[in-house]
Design a protein around this motif. Structure first.
Motif, PDB file in Angstrom:
ATOM      1  N   LEU A 401       0.832  -1.208   0.000  1.00 31.73           N
ATOM      2  CA  LEU A 401       0.000   0.000   0.000  1.00 31.73           C
ATOM      3  C   LEU A 401       0.862   1.252   0.000  1.00 31.73           C
ATOM      4  O   LEU A 401       0.602   2.202  -0.746  1.00 31.73           O
ATOM      5  CB  LEU A 401      -0.922  -0.009   1.227  1.00 31.73           C
ATOM      6  N   ALA A 402       1.892   1.271   0.828  1.00 24.29           N
ATOM      7  CA  ALA A 402       2.755   2.458   0.933  1.00 24.29           C
ATOM      8  C   ALA A 402       3.512   2.705  -0.367  1.00 24.29           C
ATOM      9  O   ALA A 402       3.546   3.838  -0.883  1.00 24.29           O
ATOM     10  CB  ALA A 402       3.726   2.292   2.098  1.00 24.29           C
ATOM     11  N   ASP A 403       4.131   1.662  -0.922  1.00 17.81           N
ATOM     12  CA  ASP A 403       4.929   1.819  -2.146  1.00 17.81           C
ATOM     13  C   ASP A 403       4.054   2.230  -3.326  1.00 17.81           C
ATOM     14  O   ASP A 403       4.410   3.142  -4.094  1.00 17.81           O
ATOM     15  CB  ASP A 403       5.670   0.517  -2.466  1.00 17.81           C
ATOM     16  N   SER A 426      -0.644  -4.403  -6.083  1.00 14.77           N
ATOM     17  CA  SER A 426       0.174  -5.121  -7.064  1.00 14.77           C
ATOM     18  C   SER A 426       1.567  -5.342  -6.489  1.00 14.77           C
ATOM     19  O   SER A 426       2.099  -4.516  -5.753  1.00 14.77           O
ATOM     20  CB  SER A 426       0.256  -4.314  -8.365  1.00 14.77           C
ATOM     21  N   GLY A 427       2.169  -6.475  -6.831  1.00 14.56           N
ATOM     22  CA  GLY A 427       3.509  -6.779  -6.364  1.00 14.56           C
ATOM     23  C   GLY A 427       3.541  -7.369  -4.971  1.00 14.56           C
ATOM     24  O   GLY A 427       2.534  -7.402  -4.250  1.00 14.56           O
ATOM     25  N   LYS A 428       4.707  -7.873  -4.580  1.00 16.56           N
ATOM     26  CA  LYS A 428       4.979  -8.439  -3.250  1.00 16.56           C
ATOM     27  C   LYS A 428       4.077  -9.625  -2.924  1.00 16.56           C
ATOM     28  O   LYS A 428       3.914  -9.998  -1.757  1.00 16.56           O
ATOM     29  CB  LYS A 428       4.839  -7.371  -2.157  1.00 16.56           C
ATOM     30  N   GLN A 432      -2.004 -12.922  -3.565  1.00 12.58           N
ATOM     31  CA  GLN A 432      -2.169 -14.290  -3.094  1.00 12.58           C
ATOM     32  C   GLN A 432      -2.749 -14.361  -1.680  1.00 12.58           C
ATOM     33  O   GLN A 432      -3.050 -15.429  -1.175  1.00 12.58           O
ATOM     34  CB  GLN A 432      -0.812 -15.015  -3.110  1.00 12.58           C
ATOM     35  N   ILE A 433      -2.895 -13.196  -1.037  1.00 17.44           N
ATOM     36  CA  ILE A 433      -3.404 -13.157   0.339  1.00 17.44           C
ATOM     37  C   ILE A 433      -4.918 -13.316   0.331  1.00 17.44           C
ATOM     38  O   ILE A 433      -5.621 -12.671  -0.454  1.00 17.44           O
ATOM     39  CB  ILE A 433      -3.014 -11.831   1.029  1.00 17.44           C
TER      40      ILE A 433
END
Length: 822
Positions: A401-403, A426-428, A432-433
C-alpha cells in the motif's frame, strides 16, 4: 375515542399532528418501512438561548440526586443492608489521586512476554464464538468482560427465563444525530403521562380513573465511552478511539489487579448493578443523568447501562452506535422484532457513508510498517504457526500500500484522483493473500494492540518521559483502513488526494444499502422522520431498493401554520435588471453580484426584524462580501455593504470552527431584540443551516441565494454519480440500449439535484417554528422556476409559492402586503 386513537399527547395536538401519529401507528402495526416528513413545531425560544440555562439545570440536577441519596441513606439504616453495602463499597473504592490506571508497566526484558501474540489457528477460530454469536466481533474484551456482558444480555443461566420474557417485549429504539437532540427528546418524554398497562386482577372490580396506577415510561439512553467514562485517567484522553483502546487495555489479563479500572463491574457487583439499573429506570434520564448515577455509585455507567436494556421500553441512541453492526453487538443490542425510529433522517445516507468511510496517509502507512517490522524482528523466534504467516502477510500488504500509493502520487498530477484496488496491491505477492482470513485475523488476534503496546513500552523504556499517550495509535488507523478494503468493490471507491499535510488515501462508501439492510431485515418496523425529508425519491431508489413497494410508505404532512402565515417567492431578476443565475460558471459576474447587493438591500427595507441569507459556500460568501465592501461607482461612492446597513446591520458566519458562531448568534439576537433588525449571512450546509431555530422576529425572512450544487467535477462526485448511473443501467436490462443510457443519466442528475435541494430545504425550515409564526421565503435564482426543481421543495413550501412574480419590484410589493397583514 377508541383506545387505539388515544396518543396521550401532553398538549392538545393539532390536526396535522393527529394525522401524523395515526399514520405512524398504522405503519408500526403493519411492520412497514415508513418515511415521514413533518415540519418541526418548537417552543418560541431559540436553541442557543436555552444553553444559558444549562448551568442552572446542572445545579438543579445535582441537588435532585443529593436529595435522592439522602433518601436512600435513610433506607439503608437496616443493619443487614448496611453491612452488604459496606462490603460492596469496599469492593469498589474510589480512585485516589495517586492511583494510576495505566496498563501495567513492563520494565524488564522478561515482561516483554506480555506483548506476545496468543496462539492462533484460523481453521478452529472460525467457530470459536458459535455459542456466543452476539459477541463475535467484540475485539479485545477479556474473557471475564465477555462473561459479564453475557449476564447483562440475559445469557446468565440463573436469569435466562426472566430475561427472555423481557426480550420478547417490543422496544422502541429512537436514534438521532447528537446527544443534545436525544436529551431534548428525553425532556419531551417526561411530559407524557400514560395510564397503567397492568391488567386488573380478578375480583378487583372496576378501577376509577383517578385511582389508576401510575406507570413510569422505562427509558434508557445509551452512549459511547467518551460520554460515559468516569475514570479520569481514561476520559481525559479526549479522543474517542484513544479512550476505547485505553479502556480495553485496562481489561487485559496481563494487567495487575491493582492497576485495572476500579469502576468496571465484576461478579461481586450484581446488587450494585441492580441498584444502578433501578436508578436509571426510575425516571426518564438523559446521558448526563446516567453518568452522574455512575459516579454516585462508583460503577462504570458505560457497562452498567447494559443491565437496563432488557427492562427498557424506549432506548435512545446516537447514529454511530446504531448504524455500525459492531457497535450494536458490543452494546448487546438486538433489534429483532423491535421498532427503530431515526429522527433528523434527512442526512441518513450521508451519515452511513461517513461512518463506513476512512482515510490513511502515506506517513501513517510508513510508520505502521516500521512498527510492524520492529515487532516482528523482536518476536521472530516466538511467532509460531499462523501468527507468523499472518504477521508476514500484514507487513507485505502495508508495504505494498505504501509503495504503490507513493508511485501513484508521482504519476498523477491532479490533487484528487480515483484509483483502483488492484493498483494498490500489485507486487509483493499481495494478490495471493486471502483478504477474508486476514480480516478475521486482524479482528481476533489483537495484533494492533500488541504492537502498539510494545512500541509504547519500548519508547518509555528508552525515555524519561512517562506521559500518558493521547493520540490514536497509527496501526489502529491502518488496520481500520485495511478492513474497509474487504468491502465489496462495487460499494465504494478509493481516492488519492494530495493535501498540504501530504498524500492521503481515502475510501468512500458509495452505496449505503447493505450497511442499513440488516437493520431493516431484523426490525419489526423502521421509521425515518424529519422536518424536511424532501426530495424523498433517493430513499426508495438507493436505500430501500430491495424493499417491496407494499412495505414502503412515504408521508408528507403540512405545516401547523395556516397557509396565510407563509409566502414564498422566486426572484429571477434583480432590481438592476440582471438575470440571477448563480451557476459556477456565471456567479463571478461583478454586475450580478452588485445587483444582488442592491436587491438584498431593497428586501431588507420591507422585511421587518431578522433576515437570514444562505449562500452556496463560504468561498462565495467571502467573494460577495469583498465586492459589496468596495466603493460603488453610483451612489456617491458608498459601498453596497453600507447601503444594506441603512436598513439592517450585517453579521456573517465564518468558516472557522470556534466559539464565534455562538457569539454571532447572540449578537444577532440582541440586534433584533433592540428593534434595529439584522441581516445574518450564512452558508448552506454550514453551522447555522441545521439545528438552529430562527423563530418569530429572528427569522421573518429567509433568502436562499443560488443553488448549492456540489462540485460535479470533483473526483468524489464523479464517482457518486457514476455509481448511480451504473446501478440504474443494470436494473433496466429489458429496455433498449439508448433508453437504458438515458434513464441512467437522468437518475444521476436527479441524485445530484436531490443532494442540493435537501440542503436548501433544511435552510428554509429554519424560520417557521410554531403555530403562530410567519415568514417570507425568497429563492434568488432563475433555476428555481423550473418545474423539476420546484417538485423537490416540500409541499408546504410549494403551496405557498406566489406565481408569476419574477421581478424584484413585484416581490417587494407582495412582501409589503404580506407583513402588513401580520
Amino acid at each position: 375515542m377508541a383506545a387505539r386513537d388515544k396518543f396521550y399527547h401532553p398538549y392538545s395536538p393539532y390536526d396535522i399532528q393527529l394525522q401524523f401519529m395515526s399514520s405512524l401507528y398504522d405503519c408500526l402495526e403493519a411492520g412497514k418501512v415508513g418515511i415521514f416528513e413533518s415540519p418541526t413545531a418548537d417552543d418560541d425560544e431559540p436553541n442557543w438561548m436555552l444553553e444559558y440555562s444549562k448551568k442552572e439545570k446542572t445545579q438543579a440536577l445535582t441537588q435532585k440526586w443529593r436529595e435522592l441519596e439522602d433518601r436512600l441513606a435513610r433506607i439503608r439504616k437496616e443493619e443487614e443492608r448496611k453491612k452488604k453495602k459496606e462490603k460492596l463499597l469496599h469492593s469498589f473504592p474510589r480512585l485516589s489521586k495517586k492511583q494510576k490506571t495505566d496498563v501495567v508497566a513492563q520494565g524488564t526484558a522478561a515482561d516483554e512476554s506480555f506483548f506476545e501474540l496468543d496462539h492462533y489457528e484460523s481453521d478452529t477460530e472460525i467457530g470459536k464464538n458459535a455459542s456466543n454469536p452476539g459477541l463475535g466481533n467484540i475485539e479485545g474484551l477479556s474473557a471475564s468482560t465477555v462473561a459479564l456482558l453475557d449476564r447483562f444480555k440475559g445469557r446468565d443461566t440463573d436469569r435466562k427465563e426472566d430475561e427472555s420474557e423481557l426480550e420478547n417485549q417490543t422496544k422502541i429504539y429512537y436514534c438521532s444525530r447528537t446527544h443534545s437532540q436525544l436529551s431534548q427528546f428525553a425532556q419531551e418524554l417526561r411530559k407524557v403521562n400514560l395510564p397503567s398497562s397492568l391488567p386488573s386482577l380478578p375480583g378487583d372490580g372496576p378501577i376509577q380513573e383517578h385511582a389508576e396506577l401510575e406507570e413510569i415510561i422505562k427509558h434508557l439512553t445509551l452512549g459511547s465511552r467518551k460520554q460515559l467514562c468516569i475514570n479520569p485517567r481514561v476520559s481525559s484522553l479526549g479522543n474517542p478511539t484513544a479512550i476505547n483502546e485505553r479502556c480495553m487495555e485496562l481489561q487485559q489479563s496481563g494487567v495487575a489487579s491493582n492497576k485495572k479500572c476500579s469502576y468496571l463491574p465484576t461478579k461481586e457487583s450484581e446488587d450494585l448493578l441492580s441498584e444502578f439499573r433501578d436508578h436509571v429506570l426510575s425516571t426518564v434520564q438523559d446521558i448526563e443523568d446516567i453518568g452522574f448515577i455512575g459516579k454516585q455509585l462508583a460503577i462504570c455507567p458505560y457497562y452498567a447501562a447494559r443491565t437496563a436494556v432488557n427492562h427498557s421500553e424506549i432506548v435512545t441512541i446516537p447514529y454511530p452506535l446504531l448504524l455500525q453492526k459492531s457497535s450494536r453487538e458490543a452494546l448487546g443490542l438486538s433489534l429483532r422484532d423491535h421498532v427503530v425510529i431515526i429522527d433528523e433522517a434527512h442526512n441518513l445516507m450521508d451519515a452511513i457513508a461517513n461512518i463506513h468511510s476512512i482515510s490513511v496517509t502515506l506517513d501513517q502507512l510508513r510508520t505502521s510498517l516500521f512498527q510492524l517490522t520492529t515487532y516482528a524482528r523482536k518476536f521472530q523466534t516466538r511467532l509460531k504457526g499462523k501468527n507468523r504467516v499472518y504477521v508476514t502477510q500484514v507487513i507485505r500488504l502495508v508495504s505494498s500500500l505504501a509503495d504503490n500509493l507513493h508511485s501513484l502520487a508521482q504519476k498523477n498530477k491532479s490533487s484528487e484522483v480515483i484509483i483502483q484496488y488492484s493498483d494498490l496491491v500489485s507486487g509483493k505477492g499481495v494478490d495471493q493473500i486471502n483478504p477474508y482470513k486476514l480480516s478475521r485475523y486482524l479482528q481476533e488476534s489483537k495484533l494492533a494492540r500488541k504492537v502498539d503496546g510494545y512500541v509504547e513500552h519500548n519508547t518509555q523504556s528508552n525515555s524519561a518521559d512517562k506521559a500518558v499517550k493521547t493520540t490514536v495509535p497509527v496501526l489502529f488507523q491502518v488496520q481500520s483502513f485495511i478492513l474497509t478494503l474487504m468491502n465489496p468493490s462495487d460499494e465504494g471507491q478509493l481516492f488519492l488526494e494530495k493535501t498540504n499535510d501530504g498524500i492521503l488515501l481515502r475510501y468512500m462508501l458509495l452505496d449505503p444499502t447493505n450497511h442499513f439492510r440488516d437493520i431493516v431485515d431484523e426490525a419489526r418496523a423502521v421509521i425515518l422522520a424529519g422536518g424536511t425529508m424532501s426530495p424523498m425519491s433517493d430513499y426508495a431508489d438507493h436505500l430501500f431498493s430491495y424493499v417491496s413497494p407494499d412495505r414502503l410508505d412515504t408521508y408528507s404532512f403540512g405545516h401547523v401554520i395556516p397557509p396565510k402565515n407563509l409566502t414564498a417567492h422566486i426572484l429571477a431578476k434583480g432590481v438592476l435588471g440582471s438575470d440571477f443565475n448563480f451557476t459556477f460558471d456565471q456567479r463571478n459576474s461583478e454586475t450580478m453580484i452588485a445587483d444582488l447587493g442592491q436587491t438584498v438591500a431593497n428586501l431588507c427595507a420591507v422585511i421587518p426584524d431578522g433576515v437570514v441569507a444562505f449562500f452556496p459556500s463560504y468561498e462565495y460568501l467571502k467573494q460577495v462580501l469583498n465586492a459589496w465592501n468596495k466603493p460603488s461607482k453610483a451612489g456617491g461612492g458608498a459601498s453596497l455593504y453600507s447601503t444594506i446597513e441603512k436598513y439592517k446591520p450585517i453579521l456573517y458566519e465564518n468558516q472557522k470552527k470556534d466559539n464565534s458562531t455562538d457569539d454571532i448568534l447572540l449578537e444577532y439576537s440582541k440586534k433584533v431584540d433592540s428593534g434595529s433588525g439584522a441581516l445574518l449571512l450564512s452558508v448552506v450546509g454550514g453551522r447555522l443551516s441545521e439545528g438552529i431555530n430562527f423563530s418569530d422576529k429572528l427569522g421573518r425572512g429567509v433568502l436562499i441565494i443560488g443553488l448549492p450544487f456540489p462540485n460535479i467535477h470533483s473526483a468524489a462526485w464523479k464517482a457518486k454519480i457514476g455509481h448511480i448511473e451504473k446501478q440504474t443501467y443494470a436494473k433496466r436490462q429489458d429496455e433498449p440500449e439508448s433508453t437504458r443510457r438515458a434513464i441512467a443519466k437522468a437518475a444521476g442528475r436527479d441524485f445530484f439535484e436531490n443532494s442540493c435541494m435537501r440542503a436548501v430545504n433544511q435552510c428554509i425550515g429554519r424560520a417557521i417554528r410554531h403555530r403562530n409564526d410567519y415568514a417570507a421565503i425568497i429563492m434568488i435564482d432563475r433555476r428555481y422556476e423550473t418545474s423539476r426543481i420546484q417538485a423537490k421543495l416540500p409541499a408546504w413550501i410549494r403551496q405557498s409559492l406566489v406565481s408569476d412574480v419574477k421581478a424584484s419590484s413585484l416581490c417587494q410589493d407582495g412582501l409589503v402586503s404580506f407583513f402588513r397583514s401580520h
